[in-house]
Design a protein around this motif. Structure first.
Motif, PDB file in Angstrom:
ATOM      1  N   VAL A 257      43.106  40.223  35.454  1.00  0.00           N
ATOM      2  CA  VAL A 257      43.042  38.998  34.642  1.00  0.00           C
ATOM      3  C   VAL A 257      44.270  38.133  34.875  1.00  0.00           C
ATOM      4  O   VAL A 257      44.175  36.906  35.056  1.00  0.00           O
ATOM      5  CB  VAL A 257      42.891  39.361  33.151  1.00  0.00           C
ATOM      6  CG1 VAL A 257      43.006  38.095  32.291  1.00  0.00           C
ATOM      7  CG2 VAL A 257      41.554  40.059  32.904  1.00  0.00           C
ATOM      8  N   ARG A 258      45.444  38.752  34.891  1.00  0.00           N
ATOM      9  CA  ARG A 258      46.684  37.989  35.109  1.00  0.00           C
ATOM     10  C   ARG A 258      46.719  37.329  36.486  1.00  0.00           C
ATOM     11  O   ARG A 258      47.310  36.257  36.655  1.00  0.00           O
ATOM     12  CB  ARG A 258      47.901  38.891  34.950  1.00  0.00           C
ATOM     13  CG  ARG A 258      48.125  39.392  33.536  1.00  0.00           C
ATOM     14  CD  ARG A 258      49.548  39.904  33.331  1.00  0.00           C
ATOM     15  NE  ARG A 258      49.864  40.997  34.228  1.00  0.00           N
ATOM     16  CZ  ARG A 258      49.645  42.272  33.964  1.00  0.00           C
ATOM     17  NH1 ARG A 258      49.055  42.623  32.807  1.00  0.00           N
ATOM     18  NH2 ARG A 258      49.980  43.221  34.824  1.00  0.00           N
ATOM     19  N   LEU A 259      46.067  37.954  37.457  1.00  0.00           N
ATOM     20  CA  LEU A 259      46.033  37.388  38.810  1.00  0.00           C
ATOM     21  C   LEU A 259      44.949  36.330  38.957  1.00  0.00           C
ATOM     22  O   LEU A 259      44.785  35.756  40.035  1.00  0.00           O
ATOM     23  CB  LEU A 259      45.807  38.504  39.836  1.00  0.00           C
ATOM     24  CG  LEU A 259      46.934  39.528  39.996  1.00  0.00           C
ATOM     25  CD1 LEU A 259      46.521  40.624  40.975  1.00  0.00           C
ATOM     26  CD2 LEU A 259      48.214  38.843  40.470  1.00  0.00           C
ATOM     27  N   GLY A 260      44.207  36.074  37.908  1.00  0.00           N
ATOM     28  CA  GLY A 260      43.155  35.066  37.961  1.00  0.00           C
ATOM     29  C   GLY A 260      41.899  35.518  38.674  1.00  0.00           C
ATOM     30  O   GLY A 260      41.098  34.695  39.126  1.00  0.00           O
ATOM     31  N   LEU A 261      41.695  36.819  38.774  1.00  0.00           N
ATOM     32  CA  LEU A 261      40.523  37.364  39.450  1.00  0.00           C
ATOM     33  C   LEU A 261      39.383  37.572  38.453  1.00  0.00           C
ATOM     34  O   LEU A 261      39.607  37.610  37.235  1.00  0.00           O
ATOM     35  CB  LEU A 261      40.880  38.699  40.105  1.00  0.00           C
ATOM     36  CG  LEU A 261      42.045  38.654  41.103  1.00  0.00           C
ATOM     37  CD1 LEU A 261      42.351  40.052  41.625  1.00  0.00           C
ATOM     38  CD2 LEU A 261      41.721  37.709  42.254  1.00  0.00           C
ATOM     39  N   PRO A 262      38.152  37.692  38.949  1.00  0.00           N
ATOM     40  CA  PRO A 262      37.038  37.970  38.029  1.00  0.00           C
ATOM     41  C   PRO A 262      37.297  39.250  37.245  1.00  0.00           C
ATOM     42  O   PRO A 262      37.868  40.216  37.785  1.00  0.00           O
ATOM     43  CB  PRO A 262      35.836  38.123  38.971  1.00  0.00           C
ATOM     44  CG  PRO A 262      36.208  37.361  40.201  1.00  0.00           C
ATOM     45  CD  PRO A 262      37.692  37.528  40.347  1.00  0.00           C
ATOM     46  N   PRO A 263      36.905  39.300  35.984  1.00  0.00           N
ATOM     47  CA  PRO A 263      37.137  40.517  35.173  1.00  0.00           C
ATOM     48  C   PRO A 263      36.479  41.746  35.807  1.00  0.00           C
ATOM     49  O   PRO A 263      35.356  41.669  36.318  1.00  0.00           O
ATOM     50  CB  PRO A 263      36.487  40.172  33.829  1.00  0.00           C
ATOM     51  CG  PRO A 263      36.414  38.680  33.802  1.00  0.00           C
ATOM     52  CD  PRO A 263      36.227  38.245  35.218  1.00  0.00           C
ATOM     53  N   LEU A 264      37.179  42.838  35.785  1.00  0.00           N
ATOM     54  CA  LEU A 264      36.607  44.092  36.261  1.00  0.00           C
ATOM     55  C   LEU A 264      35.624  44.627  35.221  1.00  0.00           C
ATOM     56  O   LEU A 264      35.781  44.386  34.021  1.00  0.00           O
ATOM     57  CB  LEU A 264      37.715  45.108  36.525  1.00  0.00           C
ATOM     58  CG  LEU A 264      38.794  44.669  37.521  1.00  0.00           C
ATOM     59  CD1 LEU A 264      39.830  45.777  37.720  1.00  0.00           C
ATOM     60  CD2 LEU A 264      38.191  44.264  38.847  1.00  0.00           C
ATOM     61  N   ARG A 265      34.643  45.399  35.669  1.00  0.00           N
ATOM     62  CA  ARG A 265      33.579  45.806  34.752  1.00  0.00           C
ATOM     63  C   ARG A 265      33.105  47.248  34.920  1.00  0.00           C
ATOM     64  O   ARG A 265      32.129  47.656  34.287  1.00  0.00           O
ATOM     65  CB  ARG A 265      32.381  44.868  34.912  1.00  0.00           C
ATOM     66  CG  ARG A 265      31.898  44.691  36.340  1.00  0.00           C
ATOM     67  CD  ARG A 265      30.744  43.700  36.425  1.00  0.00           C
ATOM     68  NE  ARG A 265      30.357  43.401  37.788  1.00  0.00           N
ATOM     69  CZ  ARG A 265      29.589  44.173  38.562  1.00  0.00           C
ATOM     70  NH1 ARG A 265      29.132  45.317  38.060  1.00  0.00           N
ATOM     71  NH2 ARG A 265      29.294  43.832  39.785  1.00  0.00           N
ATOM     72  N   VAL A 266      33.770  48.030  35.774  1.00  0.00           N
ATOM     73  CA  VAL A 266      33.366  49.435  35.979  1.00  0.00           C
ATOM     74  C   VAL A 266      34.606  50.324  35.975  1.00  0.00           C
ATOM     75  O   VAL A 266      35.617  49.985  36.586  1.00  0.00           O
ATOM     76  CB  VAL A 266      32.611  49.630  37.316  1.00  0.00           C
ATOM     77  CG1 VAL A 266      32.202  51.092  37.477  1.00  0.00           C
ATOM     78  CG2 VAL A 266      31.395  48.719  37.406  1.00  0.00           C
TER      79      VAL A 266
END
Length: 488
Positions: A257-266
């Protein structure tokens, strides 16, 4: 009603051995009545289909009557799957095929809706076949959980529908971009696993300092990193290892999240679960008590949680019976292990005060007992006797050279070790060896056993994980035949 025992190599059927069916292997007792009825019906159908398919696969195979064989309770496998779901309802189990790539068990688990952790191309082939070659089903139910893969194996996995896979280094990301750019990726992180029977983080898992760079590289390459994976080691003995690894996984989620990437989900919490109570200093219930609330605390309902149980699902379902093929007496505590004293011959030698004995069994460390050498695992033997109609249902020893399958029901005796010998005569320091022509083929040394004759049988319970999967084929070693049945 229990499903009859089936030997897939020949299609032979008969009654399950009593010592396997009703004494050693677990039954599922704590499920609701209506669930029990539905589940038992499903297991019976799945078991019959799995055994029939296995029988058709190699109907001409010649299986010898002496040596060794397995009794496999498919109902016990199903019971463990249900118990896992009940204990960790939020966690989807992916069976770790590498611990026991038995096609009958794979087919059974597929029929019961389980998913699969595959680490190699042959495992993916087996699972894809069990799932009927349905690419959509493979995509939903398989994780290619090997962080370092051959490019050709990755291409094959993609061709049959596998999408979810793990990585732990930059080269693997470049490989993904070239071979499987549409893959769904799990970043495997290193964990503290020094207390595991078989630590894995010395070989796999990205160090914490490398995680930011790997997340950025994946984004630059246009890859979909969807989650985090870890493994606390096979046969984990530390609850803190699970807790620390879950906290670290949450940290990677926050970093993305801090890196501006899509939220992880697994989150893939791996394996390490014991095969039975007593297999480890911690129990499955102990692990559940730590993992279940921490998952709910760290990850909301939008996050999918999966696991890779192997030992937990299959260990207790397998028991191995192995025959005494030969024996050799010697003088002194170390003589049977190759010491300098000359060997002794004949049964009279057993009466010497310093006698020891070496038994050569129908299976050994190049077969089912490799972990005795690799990891120092102990395999306690038990005496096996046969009850026959001629004996009026009483217990007796099989004739030399006979198989307990020929004599009627098998009945488990008391543990082979211990004092007194149960009326069988003197207890001697014994060495158990495998059948190969190699002095390293020794299962255990110095175990006190009552005197056994050539042709008698021992059995070993809890033999379902990392046994047949580690068979080497050395000296023409073959995997023992399997006899399948269901206790539920």
């Amino acid at each position: 009603m229990p499903v009859p025992v089936t030997r897939p190599a020949t299609g032979v059927t008969g009654r399950p051995p009593d010592f396997l069916r009703s004494r050693l292997l677990p039954r599922l007792d704590a499920i609701e009545d209506e669930e029990e009825e539905a589940s038992a019906t499903g297991v019976a159908a799945a078991t019959a289909a799995a055994a029939a398919a296995a029988a058709a696969a190699d109907a001409d195979s010649d299986v010898e009557e002496e040596g060794a064989f397995y009794g496999v309770d498919l109902g016990a496998v199903a019971s463990r799957l249900w118990e896992f779901h009940a204990a960790l309802p939020r966690v989807r189990p992916y069976f770790a095929v590498k611990c026991n790539p038995d096609p009958v068990v794979v087919k059974l688990l597929a029929a019961l809706g389980a998913s699969f952790d595959c680490a190699s191309k042959p495992e993916i082939k087996m699972v894809a076949a069990a799932l009927g070659g349905d690419a959509d089903d493979v995509r939903r139910r398989v994780v290619y959980a090997n962080p370092c893969k051959a490019a050709s194996h990755l291409a094959f996995a993609r061709s049959v529908g596998v999408s979810l896979t793990t990585f732990d280094n930059a080269d693997e990301l470049h490989k993904m971009a070239a071979v499987a750019p549409d893959a769904q990726l799990l970043l495997r992180i290193a964990t503290e696993d020094a207390h595991a029977l078989c630590p894995l983080s010395s070989k796999f898992g990205a160090a914490a300092a490398d995680v930011p760079g790997l997340l950025r590289l994946g984004a630059r390459l246009g890859l979909a990193i969807v989650g985090v994976a870890f493994h606390v080691g096979s046969g984990c003995t530390s609850l803190a290892s699970y807790s620390t690894a879950l906290d670290a996984s949450r940290g990677v989620f926050d970093l993305a999240v801090r890196l501006g990437l899509p939220p992880l989900r697994v989150v893939d919490i791996g394996g390490g679960f014991p095969g039975f109570d007593g297999d480890s200093s911690i129990t499955f219930d102990d692990i559940v008590g730590v993992v279940r609330p921490q998952i709910d605390e760290l990850f909301d309902a939008s996050v999918d949680v999966i696991a890779e149980p192997g030992r937990y699902l299959v260990t207790s379902a397998y028991s191995l019976a192995t025959q005494v093929l030969s024996r050799r007496f010697a003088r002194g505590s170390g003589a049977a292990d190759g010491g300098g004293a000359p060997p002794l011959g004949g049964d009279a030698a057993a009466q010497r005060a310093d006698a020891t004995v070496r038994y050569h069994l129908g299976d050994g460390v190049y077969g089912s007992f490799k972990d005795a050498v690799i990891l120092g695992v102990s395999f306690p033997p038990r005496l096996l006797t046969a009850a026959t109609d001629r004996l009026g249902g009483g217990c007796g020893s099989p004739d030399v050279g006979s198989s307990p399958r020929q004599g009627g029901l098998l009945q488990g005796g008391a543990a082979a070790t211990g004092g007194g010998g149960g009326g069988r005569g003197r207890v001697l320091p014994s060495t158990l060896c495998g059948p190969t022509n190699d002095a390293l083929d020794v299962i255990m040394r110095g175990v006190p056993l009552p005197l056994l004759s050539v042709g008698e049988w021992l059995y070993f319970d809890n033999m379902g994980a990392y046994t047949t999967s580690l068979c080497t084929g050395f000296d023409d070693t073959e995997k023992p035949p399997m006899y399948y049945y269901s206790s539920v």
